[in-house]
Motif scaffolding. Structure first.
Motif, PDB file in Angstrom:
ATOM      1  N   UNK A  62       0.830  -1.202   0.000  1.00 16.19           N
ATOM      2  CA  UNK A  62       0.000   0.000   0.000  1.00 16.19           C
ATOM      3  C   UNK A  62       0.867   1.256   0.000  1.00 16.19           C
ATOM      4  N   UNK A  63       0.411   2.261  -0.729  1.00 18.36           N
ATOM      5  CA  UNK A  63       1.086   3.547  -0.717  1.00 18.36           C
ATOM      6  C   UNK A  63       2.178   3.715  -1.754  1.00 18.36           C
ATOM      7  N   UNK A  64       2.523   2.639  -2.474  1.00 19.36           N
ATOM      8  CA  UNK A  64       3.569   2.756  -3.486  1.00 19.36           C
ATOM      9  C   UNK A  64       2.965   3.331  -4.762  1.00 19.36           C
ATOM     10  N   UNK A 112      11.285   6.629  -1.273  1.00 13.10           N
ATOM     11  CA  UNK A 112      11.722   5.849  -2.422  1.00 13.10           C
ATOM     12  C   UNK A 112      11.961   4.387  -2.095  1.00 13.10           C
ATOM     13  N   UNK A 113      11.599   3.980  -0.875  1.00 11.48           N
ATOM     14  CA  UNK A 113      11.866   2.610  -0.471  1.00 11.48           C
ATOM     15  C   UNK A 113      10.663   1.930   0.155  1.00 11.48           C
ATOM     16  N   UNK A 114      10.888   0.684   0.582  1.00 13.84           N
ATOM     17  CA  UNK A 114       9.859  -0.133   1.210  1.00 13.84           C
ATOM     18  C   UNK A 114      10.406  -0.688   2.521  1.00 13.84           C
ATOM     19  N   UNK A 134      15.519  -0.424  -1.434  1.00 12.94           N
ATOM     20  CA  UNK A 134      15.139   0.208  -2.691  1.00 12.94           C
ATOM     21  C   UNK A 134      14.559  -0.889  -3.581  1.00 12.94           C
ATOM     22  N   UNK A 135      13.245  -0.837  -3.893  1.00 10.66           N
ATOM     23  CA  UNK A 135      12.658  -1.926  -4.676  1.00 10.66           C
ATOM     24  C   UNK A 135      13.126  -1.971  -6.123  1.00 10.66           C
ATOM     25  N   UNK A 141       4.515   7.256   8.124  1.00  9.90           N
ATOM     26  CA  UNK A 141       4.048   8.521   7.566  1.00  9.90           C
ATOM     27  C   UNK A 141       5.081   9.073   6.590  1.00  9.90           C
ATOM     28  N   UNK A 142       4.628  10.012   5.757  1.00  9.25           N
ATOM     29  CA  UNK A 142       5.528  10.607   4.771  1.00  9.25           C
ATOM     30  C   UNK A 142       6.694  11.342   5.416  1.00  9.25           C
ATOM     31  N   UNK A 143       6.517  11.811   6.682  1.00 14.07           N
ATOM     32  CA  UNK A 143       7.596  12.534   7.351  1.00 14.07           C
ATOM     33  C   UNK A 143       8.588  11.597   8.032  1.00 14.07           C
ATOM     34  N   UNK A 144       8.512  10.292   7.664  1.00 14.04           N
ATOM     35  CA  UNK A 144       9.433   9.262   8.181  1.00 14.04           C
ATOM     36  C   UNK A 144       9.181   8.908   9.644  1.00 14.04           C
TER      37      UNK A 144
END
Length: 294
Positions: free
Chosen positions: A13-15, A62-64, A77-78, A106-109
């Motif tokens: 989810x979210x990619x 940029x990662x999972x 890094x996928x 979250x997007x803010x890590x």
């Protein structure tokens, strides 16, 4: 790819750069696990993992992030399979790493991870050799958490017969909402609310407001859905194994258009270009018009 035994592939989810699939079924002990990365043009690439995923991976930048069965949280890094940070290692108990569970990012890590009976806040270090490391810990032994779901900037957790509103900054439990019955299936995030179905056949729409959890509506969903709901306009859609495809109004939970596929369903629904697609058990895809449910 061919597998030994039954394997279920599910999306991360979210990619947003194409699709990343991971194996949701328990992989044989001899396998390392892997991701299947599918680019927007359909080109696919298999990325081997150090260990099978223990819970649903989460996209972050940029990662999972992958909670693995070996007690390590990987950030890869996928596109290349390279590690973007040194993994986080779960604490050991009786000579074994504690089991990793659900993760929310979250997007803010800001990252929350279930580790055994605790909820860990994980930080991504900076510099040329960043590492994932524990930033804070919350003991939830009295309320074991089965799943985390990011809803807006907050996290809602499933804990048997109740939902928890968690502030990921501390982390701390802000509020609890009793459901009166055990949760059946996975949580789903729809806009600024979470959906939870209980074993009694009730689908509850719960939203965080002012530091509390409040119920927007409840609807009767007697047969368990075969997959997470799909949203289309002001409605959400559910597909049941008996072939029923049901629309529900997001505002008040009122039943909308419904359609009977007259065959068993195995997956979906998905919103594809404004129309609803479901998968039948005979491995065919069915297209449903959301205007009338046909």
């Amino acid at each position: 790819p061919r597998e030994t035994g039954p394997v279920v592939w599910r999306p991360v989810e979210g990619w947003k750069s194409g699709t990343i699939l991971w194996t949701a079924a328990a992989a044989p002990a001899s396998t390392r696990g892997r991701l299947l990365v599918v680019a927007p043009d359909g080109a696919a690439k298999s990325i081997p993992l150090s260990a099978p995923a223990a819970a649903r991976p989460a996209a972050l930048g940029e990662g999972v992030l992958i909670p693995a069965a070996d007690g390590m949280l990987y950030y890869i890094d996928p596109k290349t399979g390279a590690e973007l940070a040194e993994p986080f290692a779960a604490p050991y108990v009786d000579g074994k790493p504690m089991k990793l569970g659900s993760i929310a990012a979250r997007d803010d890590r800001t990252i929350l991870l279930v580790v055994g009976p605790s909820l860990f806040k994980i930080a991504v270090g900076k510099g040329k050799a960043p590492r994932l490391q524990e930033a804070a810990r919350l003991d939830v032994a009295g309320t074991p958490i089965a799943e985390l779901k990011l809803v807006g900037t907050m996290v809602i957790a499933a804990a048997d017969r109740e939902l928890l509103l968690i502030d990921p900054e501390a982390p701390k439990i802000e509020a609890k909402f009793p459901l009166g019955d055990a949760i059946d299936g996975e949580l789903a995030a729809v806009g600024a609310a979470a959906l939870a179905r209980t074993r009694g056949g009730k689908l509850h729409c719960i939203e965080p407001l002012g530091g509390k959890l409040q119920k927007r509506w409840s609807a009767d969903v007697p047969i368990p859905p075969v997959g997470p709901p799909a949203t289309q306009g002001r409605s959400l859609w559910l597909a049941a194994s008996d072939g029923q495809v049901q629309g529900i109004q997001l505002s008040d939970g009122a039943k909308g258009p419904a359609w009977q596929a007259r065959r068993a369903l195995a997956g979906g629904p998905w919103n594809v270009g404004g129309q609803i697609v479901v998968e039948a058990a005979d491995v065919s895809l069915l297209l449903v018009d959301p205007a009338d449910g046909r």
